[in-house]
Design a protein around this motif. Structure first.
Motif, short mmCIF file in Angstrom:
data_model
loop_
_atom_site.label_atom_id
_atom_site.label_comp_id
_atom_site.label_asym_id
_atom_site.label_seq_id
_atom_site.Cartn_x
_atom_site.Cartn_y
_atom_site.Cartn_z
N ALA A 145 -10.08 6.98 -25.53
CA ALA A 145 -10.98 7.97 -24.93
C ALA A 145 -12.40 7.82 -25.46
O ALA A 145 -13.38 7.97 -24.72
CB ALA A 145 -10.48 9.38 -25.21
N ARG A 146 -12.53 7.47 -26.75
CA ARG A 146 -13.85 7.33 -27.35
C ARG A 146 -14.61 6.18 -26.66
O ARG A 146 -15.79 6.30 -26.33
CB ARG A 146 -13.69 7.03 -28.85
CG ARG A 146 -14.92 7.20 -29.67
CD ARG A 146 -14.55 7.01 -31.13
NE ARG A 146 -13.98 8.20 -31.70
CZ ARG A 146 -14.70 9.13 -32.33
NH1 ARG A 146 -15.99 8.98 -32.47
NH2 ARG A 146 -14.15 10.20 -32.83
N VAL B 122 -9.17 21.69 -21.35
CA VAL B 122 -9.20 20.70 -22.44
C VAL B 122 -9.89 21.34 -23.65
O VAL B 122 -10.93 22.00 -23.50
CB VAL B 122 -9.97 19.44 -22.01
CG1 VAL B 122 -10.24 18.51 -23.19
CG2 VAL B 122 -9.22 18.70 -20.91
N VAL B 123 -9.34 21.13 -24.84
CA VAL B 123 -9.95 21.63 -26.08
C VAL B 123 -10.31 20.44 -26.96
O VAL B 123 -9.47 19.57 -27.21
CB VAL B 123 -8.99 22.57 -26.83
CG1 VAL B 123 -9.62 23.02 -28.15
CG2 VAL B 123 -8.61 23.77 -25.97
N GLU B 124 -11.56 20.36 -27.39
CA GLU B 124 -12.01 19.33 -28.32
C GLU B 124 -12.33 19.99 -29.66
O GLU B 124 -13.11 20.97 -29.70
CB GLU B 124 -13.29 18.67 -27.80
CG GLU B 124 -13.07 17.43 -26.95
CD GLU B 124 -12.48 16.28 -27.73
OE1 GLU B 124 -11.25 16.13 -27.65
OE2 GLU B 124 -13.20 15.57 -28.42
N ILE B 125 -11.75 19.49 -30.73
CA ILE B 125 -12.00 20.06 -32.06
C ILE B 125 -12.79 19.04 -32.87
O ILE B 125 -12.34 17.90 -33.05
CB ILE B 125 -10.68 20.41 -32.77
CG1 ILE B 125 -9.87 21.39 -31.91
CG2 ILE B 125 -10.94 21.01 -34.15
CD1 ILE B 125 -8.48 21.67 -32.40
N LYS C 194 -24.32 15.08 -30.67
CA LYS C 194 -22.88 15.14 -30.98
C LYS C 194 -22.14 15.92 -29.90
O LYS C 194 -21.02 15.56 -29.52
CB LYS C 194 -22.67 15.76 -32.35
CG LYS C 194 -23.13 14.83 -33.46
CD LYS C 194 -22.94 15.42 -34.82
CE LYS C 194 -23.32 14.38 -35.87
NZ LYS C 194 -23.46 14.94 -37.19
N VAL C 195 -22.78 16.97 -29.41
CA VAL C 195 -22.14 17.75 -28.33
C VAL C 195 -22.02 16.86 -27.08
O VAL C 195 -20.99 16.87 -26.39
CB VAL C 195 -22.96 19.01 -28.00
CG1 VAL C 195 -22.41 19.73 -26.77
CG2 VAL C 195 -22.97 19.96 -29.20
N GLY C 196 -23.05 16.04 -26.82
CA GLY C 196 -23.01 15.13 -25.66
C GLY C 196 -21.86 14.15 -25.77
O GLY C 196 -21.13 13.92 -24.81
N THR C 197 -21.66 13.60 -26.96
CA THR C 197 -20.55 12.64 -27.17
C THR C 197 -19.22 13.35 -26.96
O THR C 197 -18.32 12.82 -26.30
CB THR C 197 -20.62 12.06 -28.60
OG1 THR C 197 -21.90 11.46 -28.78
CG2 THR C 197 -19.54 11.03 -28.83
N ALA C 198 -19.08 14.57 -27.52
CA ALA C 198 -17.83 15.32 -27.36
C ALA C 198 -17.59 15.66 -25.89
O ALA C 198 -16.46 15.59 -25.41
CB ALA C 198 -17.89 16.60 -28.20
N ALA C 199 -18.67 15.99 -25.17
CA ALA C 199 -18.52 16.35 -23.75
C ALA C 199 -18.06 15.14 -22.94
O ALA C 199 -17.22 15.26 -22.05
CB ALA C 199 -19.85 16.88 -23.21
N LEU D 151 -15.26 23.57 -26.92
CA LEU D 151 -15.61 22.77 -28.10
C LEU D 151 -15.49 23.68 -29.32
O LEU D 151 -16.18 24.70 -29.41
CB LEU D 151 -17.05 22.26 -27.95
CG LEU D 151 -17.61 21.49 -29.15
CD1 LEU D 151 -16.82 20.22 -29.40
CD2 LEU D 151 -19.08 21.14 -28.92
N VAL D 152 -14.60 23.31 -30.25
CA VAL D 152 -14.37 24.11 -31.45
C VAL D 152 -14.95 23.37 -32.65
O VAL D 152 -14.68 22.18 -32.84
CB VAL D 152 -12.85 24.35 -31.68
CG1 VAL D 152 -12.63 25.25 -32.90
CG2 VAL D 152 -12.22 24.97 -30.45
#
Ligand code: SF4
Length: 388
Positions: A30-31, A175-178, A192-197, A230-231
């Motif tokens: 996924a990364r 979907v939950v991203e921690i 970092k939020v952009g990468t997680a999104a 996003l947690v």
């Protein structure tokens, strides 16, 4: 034109040639899929990822080893924070989903947490699909901890493991991203939020595949929410806080990129005969092979691609303005190199009617005046006279 099966076989053969004799394809995760969406115009990355080339090994063989990736410390800290968020049957995590995404629903009490263990990724994927089917009609909160999803990329399944998926009482899926980076006063580092999104958008696409399959038996397909949760740790504590992130744009870009990956044949066909990216080859040969594929370097690559140091060095050597960032590139219109920009600024080249050229000349003149202390000279062009 040969039939699709023959074309698929020919493409796999061609991609194996590009990797080099006996070099196994590196599986995407996924990364990696999310990083594709960070630079959607880069044909070099699309081809190398599509062919399963190990870009970390390639960057090392090119003499520009990558500094890209997560440190062991960050991994350990991330795992500890995730375990904390999911304690007590995920009660805190479900409270955050309810609070941020679905406050109108009944508060989560004791939620279902199905066992998703099975043999192999295919078994876990099937077990996850079954758990999603059962939870969707249950009318209650369900937490799927580390489900396994599959997404077909360039003709092969890529197995993906989101941190969690929550099924709401209305049957929708989130979907939950921690992540272990902090959220300070309710907001976190935008990069970092952009990468997680982008990573969450890959999971949304994979979940939509599962939902579409569940909808094939005549019942309505479950809806996958496009706002993910996003947690992150709150401020500098290790208490969890969360924010809803809309990933519609990232989902659309990633879907386009993945569709492009299935057309890596076009990029491969444009390469000289015998092109190969095996890390065993001498650096000069590898450099020529990599340079044969067009790339669009931008400083954002440093946080997203293993080849960033190599591409940055080549981009700087060519004097490409993309090395200065996408914003500068956009401002400079058709001027692609630093030499072009300087020539335009000094009146040696460029169309004076071009707004970028006019602005550069005015800036150059102001700079000269500031350095010499002389009064402002008469404008050379009517467009410049109108500038404030
Ligand atoms: S580092 Fe190079 S190959 Fe990677 S995305 Fe950027 S330009 Fe493309």
């Amino acid at each position: 034109m040969p039939p699709p099966r023959t074309r698929g076989k020919a493409l796999r053969h061609r991609l194996a040639e590009l990797r080099g004799s006996g070099v196994a394809a590196k599986a995407l995760d996924a990364r990696a899929l999310a990083a594709l969406a960070a630079n959607p115009g880069c044909r070099r990355r699309a081809l190398l990822d599509g062919a399963g080339v190990d870009k970390t090994a390639l960057a090392g063989a090119l003499g520009a080893p990558s500094a890209f990736g997560q440190s062991q410390f960050a991994l350990t800290r991330g795992n500890a924070f995730e375990a904390r968020v999911k304690t007590d049957g995920g009660a805190e995590l479900l409270r955050l989903v309810h609070q941020r995404l679905d406050p109108g629903a009944e508060p989560p009490g004791r939620a279902g947490v199905p066992d998703l263990t099975a043999v192999g990724p295919e078994g876990r994927t099937a077990r996850t699909a079954l758990a999603l089917r059962e939870a969707t009609g249950a009318g209650a909160w369900t937490l799927l901890d580390h489900p396994m999803l599959a997404l077909e990329v360039a003709g092969s399944p890529v197995f993906l493991e989101p941190d969690a998926v929550v099924v709401h009482p209305d049957g929708t899926w989130t979907v939950v991203e921690i992540k272990s980076f902090p959220m300070l006063d309710g907001s976190a580092d935008p990069a970092k939020v952009g990468t997680a999104a982008r990573q969450a958008a890959v999971y949304v696409l994979a979940l939509e595949d599962v939902a579409a399959r569940l909808g094939q038996d005549g019942t309505a397909a479950p809806r996958v929410r496009h706002r993910v949760l996003l947690v992150c740790p709150k401020d500098f504590s290790n208490l969890p806080t969360a924010s809803a992130v809309d990933v519609r744009k990232q989902r659309a870009v990633t879907a386009r990129q993945l569709a492009r990956l299935t057309r890596v044949q076009d990029i491969a066909d444009a390469l000289p005969e015998g092109t190969c990216f095996s890390p065993e080859l001498p650096a000069e040969e590898l450099t020529a092979a990599v340079e044969a594929v067009p790339a669009t370097y931008a400083p954002e690559c440093l946080a997203a691609c293993e080849l960033a140091f190599h591409c940055r060095a080549r981009s700087r050597a060519r004097g490409a303005v993309t090395a200065l960032g996408r914003a500068a590139r956009a401002e400079l219109g058709g001027l692609a190199t630093v030499d072009d920009v300087l020539a335009a600024a000094h009146g040696e080249a460029g169309d004076p009617d071009d707004p970028a050229v006019a602005a550069l000349r005015r800036a150059a003149r102001l700079r000269t005046e500031a350095l010499s202390g002389l009064p402002e000279a008469e404008p050379h062009h009517p467009r410049e006279a109108a500038c404030p």
